[in-house]
Design an enzyme around this catalytic site. Sequence first.
Site, PDB file in Angstrom:
ATOM      1  N   PRO A   2       0.813  -1.231   0.000  1.00 48.43           N
ATOM      2  CA  PRO A   2       0.000   0.000   0.000  1.00 48.43           C
ATOM      3  C   PRO A   2       0.845   1.279   0.000  1.00 48.43           C
ATOM      4  O   PRO A   2       1.768   1.422   0.790  1.00 48.43           O
ATOM      5  CB  PRO A   2      -0.793  -0.111   1.305  1.00 48.43           C
ATOM      6  N   GLU A   3       0.530   2.164  -0.931  1.00 45.54           N
ATOM      7  CA  GLU A   3       1.137   3.484  -0.985  1.00 45.54           C
ATOM      8  C   GLU A   3       0.008   4.501  -0.754  1.00 45.54           C
ATOM      9  O   GLU A   3      -1.095   4.123  -0.348  1.00 45.54           O
ATOM     10  CB  GLU A   3       1.835   3.696  -2.338  1.00 45.54           C
ATOM     11  N   HIS A  94      -3.884 -15.089  10.112  1.00 41.47           N
ATOM     12  CA  HIS A  94      -3.042 -13.903   9.966  1.00 41.47           C
ATOM     13  C   HIS A  94      -3.694 -12.658  10.561  1.00 41.47           C
ATOM     14  O   HIS A  94      -3.311 -11.546  10.303  1.00 41.47           O
ATOM     15  CB  HIS A  94      -2.713 -13.668   8.494  1.00 41.47           C
ATOM     16  N   ARG A 113       2.476 -10.977   6.326  1.00 43.45           N
ATOM     17  CA  ARG A 113       3.936 -10.842   6.462  1.00 43.45           C
ATOM     18  C   ARG A 113       4.357 -10.268   7.815  1.00 43.45           C
ATOM     19  O   ARG A 113       5.540 -10.256   8.131  1.00 43.45           O
ATOM     20  CB  ARG A 113       4.476  -9.949   5.342  1.00 43.45           C
ATOM     21  N   ARG A 154      19.551  18.614  -3.298  1.00 43.77           N
ATOM     22  CA  ARG A 154      19.975  17.223  -3.092  1.00 43.77           C
ATOM     23  C   ARG A 154      20.691  16.696  -4.324  1.00 43.77           C
ATOM     24  O   ARG A 154      20.235  16.899  -5.452  1.00 43.77           O
ATOM     25  CB  ARG A 154      18.749  16.333  -2.805  1.00 43.77           C
TER      26      ARG A 154
END
Length: 278
Positions: A2-3, A94, A113, A154
Site C-alpha cells: 500500500p502506498e 493472519h 507478512r 539534493r
Amino acid sequence: MPELPEVENVRRSLTAAVDGTTIAAVRLGAFTGCIAAPEPDAFVARVTGRRITDFGRRGKYLLIALDSGDTIAVHLRMTGELTVTSPDTPTGKHHHLTFVLDDGRELRFSDTRKFGRLTLLTPDEAAALDRSLGPEPLDDRFTAERFAAMLAARSRAVKPLLLDQTFLAGVGNIYADEALFAARIHPLRPANSLTLDEAARLLDSIRVTLAAAIERGGTTLRDYRDGLGRPGNNQHYLNIYHRAEGDPCPRCGEPIARLVVVQRGTRFCPRCQPLPMP
Ligand SMILES: [Zn+2]
C-alpha cells in the site's frame, strides 16, 4: 504494497463505514508485535471505550483519531489490512487484532507478512510524526517552485529520493516508477540536475498518477484491499511498473530496462527516459 492511493482508499472506505463508532473492546491475537507502542496492555486500556472521531492520512499512515485526543497511527507496510466485518466472519490465522465496535461490527487488522504496525500516539507524538514526514504531494499549497528547490538541494538520484518519506510523503515503488515514466525522467538522474520545467513536470506527473490511482480504488497486485475488503482497479492502468525487462515501451516500443535502485526493482524506458551525458 500500500502506498498513498491505497491508504487513502482505506481511509475513505472506513470513514463511510465506521466513523463515529466507539471501540467497545480490543481483542489481541497471538502476535501482539503488531502494536509498536505502547505496551499491548496500555494500548488496550487507552483505546477501549473511546469514540473514533476521524480517519485521516499522512503519507502512507492511516490516522485514527480518538475522542481522548490520542491517535492510532496504522502503517500497513507490505500486507497489512484493516477491514470492517460482521462478527460472524471467521477470523484467519493472519488476523492479529480486533477492535470490537459498539454496534457489534468488528474492525480487524490482519497481516500475512507481519510488518504492519499500530502505534498509539499522544497529540505531541502525532505532531512529531507529522513533522518527520515530507510534504503531501497532493497538497495544493505544495508548489512546483518548492519541489524544485527541494530537488536542487539534493545530489542523490531522483528515484530513491522519491521513496524517502522524509523528502516526500506517500510515494512508493509503484508510483515512483509510473510518475518518472510519465515525466520522461531517468530514475538515476541526480535530483539537482533537474531543471525547473522538469521538476514541475515530475510533480504534475506524481499528482496525476496518484489522483488517478485513488479514483480507481488503488492498485491490487496481490494483497491490497480497502476497508470493506474490496480490491482496487488501478493495476489495469499501469504503464511501466508491472512490465518485464525487454517488454516494449507502451509509448515508443523500445525494450524496457530494469535497474535495482536501493534494493527496489525499477523499470524505465531508455528512449523516453534518457540519462543525459555528463
Ligand atoms: Zn519509450
